[in-house]
Scaffold this motif. Structure first.
Motif: not given
Ligand code: HEM
Length: 416
Positions: A97, A101, A104-105, A232
């Motif tokens: 990614h 994104e 965040r991951n 999340h």
């Protein structure tokens, strides 16, 4: 050696001539053709060999890591469809990614990893190392099959909180995936096998038994499910994918690293090897081994848009969106522009050792503390038990894949 003898056009990750000695080839490429467009690899790929370009391009946000489908470029378009289903899991890997994104991951995965401090892991890794070394015959054993092969799968299984006894299956499944991502050509038969291995690995990680075990252990597989960062959470499929990524990224790489280190250390006097045994000297020694012995030869990227990049030798790369690049970190690690005596193993090389073994920038290896710790414990345990441990002359059995460069067997003996 001249570039006529080792043809650049024949260069591939699966050809023994290059696997046996990639370093002479890298030296020539750094000097003569540091940015080379290969017409054969993935239908047109830029190969980069100098430190300056590898480091700069790894941080260049115009390049993308959305490259889960690159290995399918081996196939004609109509056949790619047939294998598209196995890309679901790879496409979820945080490694593939970009931008927000990815941030965040990665943050989410980092938070899940927090319970695994050095103090927590050290005794667990030491126990696994001792358990394996207790079973070998020091007069002669195969370092890879009896030690380097099982160890990393056991360590990562332990971190995930799943049974370490599954190490043989974990090795088999992740090896198939590693062969896919490290190669520059694979057979359709291999793709079929990899699809099946990916499915079995995902089923293993998704199983209720393993979910229960990991919860009881406070393992990473459980943490990935539980932890929420700024609202999340990973979905169940994402949890399985990130856990599979850790196994893919860590199992074969640590295995070959240990073999490469022991091979390199055979030529080093015992007094110098002792640097690995003392807290004050072990860190620079491990960094130097990481520089010289990395099994991960390259890092891949694809162009995120059409743009031009001017390489360190002035070559202009007219990159097209989606075009792959391979950045040879194993070559960058021996670039004389950055390292004195680049081809020598200097175990007391001062820190910081600026090797690119774990990459640089936002995608810097997630497992680097685990690699450093496992390597340190594995090597110091070997040489503390058997100070004379060495590799007698033998025919080298190379893994048929420069992407994961190392030996599939390595006979060692502790005799003088
Ligand atoms: C000898 C051992 C290892 C080497 C040489 C290595 C090398 C690398 C390199 C060069 C990258 C950067 C890739 C890029 O820029 O796209 C990377 C990323 C990564 N590594 Fe490792 N690795 C090793 C072991 C491990 C282990 C043990 C784990 C986990 C248990 C791991 C997990 C990861 C993950 C998740 C990423 C992706 C990080 C991201 O994209 O944010 N690696 N590794």
């Amino acid at each position: 050696m001249s570039l006529d003898v080792i043809s650049v056009d024949d260069f591939s990750h699966n050809q023994l001539d290059y696997i046996e000695d990639p370093f002479s080839f890298y030296t020539l490429m750094r000097e003569r053709r540091p940015a080379h467009l290969s017409g054969t690899i993935f239908g047109g790929t830029w190969l980069m060999f100098r430190y300056a370009d590898c480091a700069r391009l790894m941080k260049d946000e115009r390049l993308s890591n959305a490259r889960s489908a690159v290995p399918l470029r081996f196939l004609p378009a109509e056949q790619r469809e047939e294998f598209a289903d196995m890309l679901d899991i790879y496409g979820r890997w945080l490694a593939f990614h970009d931008g927000a994104e990815h941030t965040r991951n990665r943050r989410q995965a980092n938070r899940s990893y927090v319970p695994f401090t050095d103090e927590h892991l050290e005794p667990r890794i030491q126990r696994l190392v001792d358990g394996l070394l207790d079973q070998v015959d020091p007069n002669g054993f195969d370092l890879i099959s009896q030690f380097a092969f099982p160890l990393p799968a056991m360590v990562i299984a332990d971190v995930l909180g799943v049974p370490v006894e599954a190490h043989a299956d974990l090795n088999r499944w992740t090896d198939d995936i590693a062969h896919l991502f490290g190669s520059t050509s694979v057979s359709v038969e291999h793709l079929h096998r990899t699809r099946e291995s990916t499915r079995q690995l995902a089923d293993f990680l998704a199983s209720e038994d393993n979910a229960r075990l990991s919860r009881a252990e406070g393992g990473l597989l459980h943490q990935l499910r539980e932890i929420s960062v700024r609202g999340h959470r990973f979905s169940e499929r994402d949890v399985v994918a990130q856990a599979a990524l850790l196994l893919f990224a860590g199992v074969a790489s640590i295995r070959y690293l240990i073999g490469n280190c022991v091979r390199a250390l055979t030529d080093v006097p015992t007094t110098e090897r002792d640097l690995l045994l003392h807290p004050g000297t072990v860190a620079p020694a491990v960094e130097e081994l990481l520089r010289m012995c990395t099994p991960v030869s390259f890092v891949g990227r694809v162009a995120g848009a059409d743009f031009e990049y001017t390489a360190s030798d002035g070559t202009v790369l007219p990159l097209r969106k989606g075009q792959p690049l391979l950045l040879y970190v194993a070559s960058a690690n021996r670039d004389p522009e950055v390292f004195d005596r680049p081809d020598e193993l200097v175990l007391d090389r001062p820190l910081p050792n600026r090797h690119l073994t774990f990459g640089i920038g936002r995608h810097l290896c997630f497992g680097d503390p685990l690699v450093r710790q496992t390597t340190r414990i594995a090597l110091s345990s070997l040489y503390r038990r058997w100070p004379q441990l060495h590799v007698p002359p033998q025919e080298a059995n190379w893994n048929n894949n420069l992407g994961f460069h190392g030996f599939t067997s390595l006979r060692v003996t502790s005799g003088g």
